[in-house]
Motif scaffolding. Structure first.
Motif, PDB file in Angstrom:
ATOM      1  N   TRP A   1      -0.545  12.277  -6.856  1.00  0.00           N
ATOM      2  CA  TRP A   1      -1.673  12.900  -6.088  1.00  0.00           C
ATOM      3  C   TRP A   1      -2.105  14.272  -6.553  1.00  0.00           C
ATOM      4  CZ3 TRP A   1      -4.326  10.483  -2.138  1.00  0.00           C
ATOM      5  CH2 TRP A   1      -3.463   8.999  -1.939  1.00  0.00           C
TER       6      TRP A   1
ATOM      7  N   VAL B   1       0.844  -1.291  -0.041  1.00  0.00           N
ATOM      8  CA  VAL B   1      -0.057   0.076   0.004  1.00  0.00           C
ATOM      9  C   VAL B   1       0.894   1.167   0.053  1.00  0.00           C
ATOM     10  CG1 VAL B   1      -1.775   1.184   1.444  1.00  0.00           C
ATOM     11  CG2 VAL B   1      -2.042  -1.253   1.169  1.00  0.00           C
ATOM     12  N   LEU B   2       2.038   1.194   0.597  1.00  0.00           N
ATOM     13  CA  LEU B   2       2.896   2.434   0.901  1.00  0.00           C
ATOM     14  C   LEU B   2       3.672   2.670  -0.531  1.00  0.00           C
ATOM     15  CD1 LEU B   2       4.487   2.064   4.356  1.00  0.00           C
ATOM     16  CD2 LEU B   2       2.761   3.777   3.604  1.00  0.00           C
ATOM     17  N   ARG B   3       3.922   1.502  -1.031  1.00  0.00           N
ATOM     18  CA  ARG B   3       4.646   1.396  -2.233  1.00  0.00           C
ATOM     19  C   ARG B   3       3.783   2.208  -3.116  1.00  0.00           C
ATOM     20  NH1 ARG B   3       6.599  -3.195  -2.274  1.00  0.00           N
ATOM     21  NH2 ARG B   3       4.814  -4.277  -3.514  1.00  0.00           N
ATOM     22  N   GLU B   4       2.442   1.793  -3.401  1.00  0.00           N
ATOM     23  CA  GLU B   4       1.460   2.285  -4.401  1.00  0.00           C
ATOM     24  C   GLU B   4       1.177   3.775  -4.246  1.00  0.00           C
ATOM     25  OE1 GLU B   4      -1.376   2.111  -7.577  1.00  0.00           O
ATOM     26  OE2 GLU B   4       0.077   0.570  -6.646  1.00  0.00           O
ATOM     27  N   ARG B   5       1.217   4.257  -2.987  1.00  0.00           N
ATOM     28  CA  ARG B   5       0.981   5.493  -2.585  1.00  0.00           C
ATOM     29  C   ARG B   5       2.119   6.516  -3.232  1.00  0.00           C
ATOM     30  NH1 ARG B   5      -1.476   5.248   3.512  1.00  0.00           N
ATOM     31  NH2 ARG B   5      -3.352   4.601   2.839  1.00  0.00           N
ATOM     32  N   GLU B   6       3.384   5.880  -3.156  1.00  0.00           N
ATOM     33  CA  GLU B   6       4.376   6.599  -3.070  1.00  0.00           C
ATOM     34  C   GLU B   6       4.562   6.874  -4.874  1.00  0.00           C
ATOM     35  OE1 GLU B   6       7.537   4.699  -1.641  1.00  0.00           O
ATOM     36  OE2 GLU B   6       7.168   5.516   0.492  1.00  0.00           O
ATOM     37  N   GLU B   7       4.349   5.539  -5.441  1.00  0.00           N
ATOM     38  CA  GLU B   7       4.257   5.592  -6.875  1.00  0.00           C
ATOM     39  C   GLU B   7       3.061   6.723  -7.685  1.00  0.00           C
ATOM     40  OE1 GLU B   7       4.320   1.594  -8.024  1.00  0.00           O
ATOM     41  OE2 GLU B   7       6.432   1.312  -7.095  1.00  0.00           O
ATOM     42  N   SER B   8       2.188   6.612  -6.829  1.00  0.00           N
ATOM     43  CA  SER B   8       0.989   7.335  -7.858  1.00  0.00           C
ATOM     44  C   SER B   8       1.092   8.937  -7.498  1.00  0.00           C
ATOM     45  CB  SER B   8      -0.229   6.668  -7.350  1.00  0.00           C
ATOM     46  OG  SER B   8      -0.550   7.258  -5.881  1.00  0.00           O
TER      47      SER B   8
END
Length: 81
Positions: A81, A72-79
């Protein structure tokens, strides 16, 4: 079982309520005809115990050994905002 008239229930409810709290069942009469019944509450058979589900075991069964929070953290960092 005790009986009480509607007038008695209206004017002397404290006495009728004390009968019920002592475990008596009271029949309320309108003239001579029964119209209601006041009963003490039933005791619960057994108190239900709530057991929380094991979320960690369920997540491990679904996703295996992958660590979900890191994904989840990796997905947040790659996307963006």
């Amino acid at each position: 079982m005790k009986t009480a008239t509607i007038r008695q229930v209206r004017h002397d409810f404290r006495t009728v309520l004390s009968w019920v709290s002592d475990g008596e069942e009271v029949t309320v009469l309108n003239r001579t005809r029964p119209v209601a019944r006041i009963c003490p509450p039933r005791a619960p058979a057994t108190p239900a115990k709530f057991k929380m589900p094991d979320f960690a075991a369920r997540a491990k069964a679904i996703f295996g050994d992958r660590i979900i929070p890191n994904a989840v953290l990796r997905e947040r960092e790659e996307s963006r905002w």
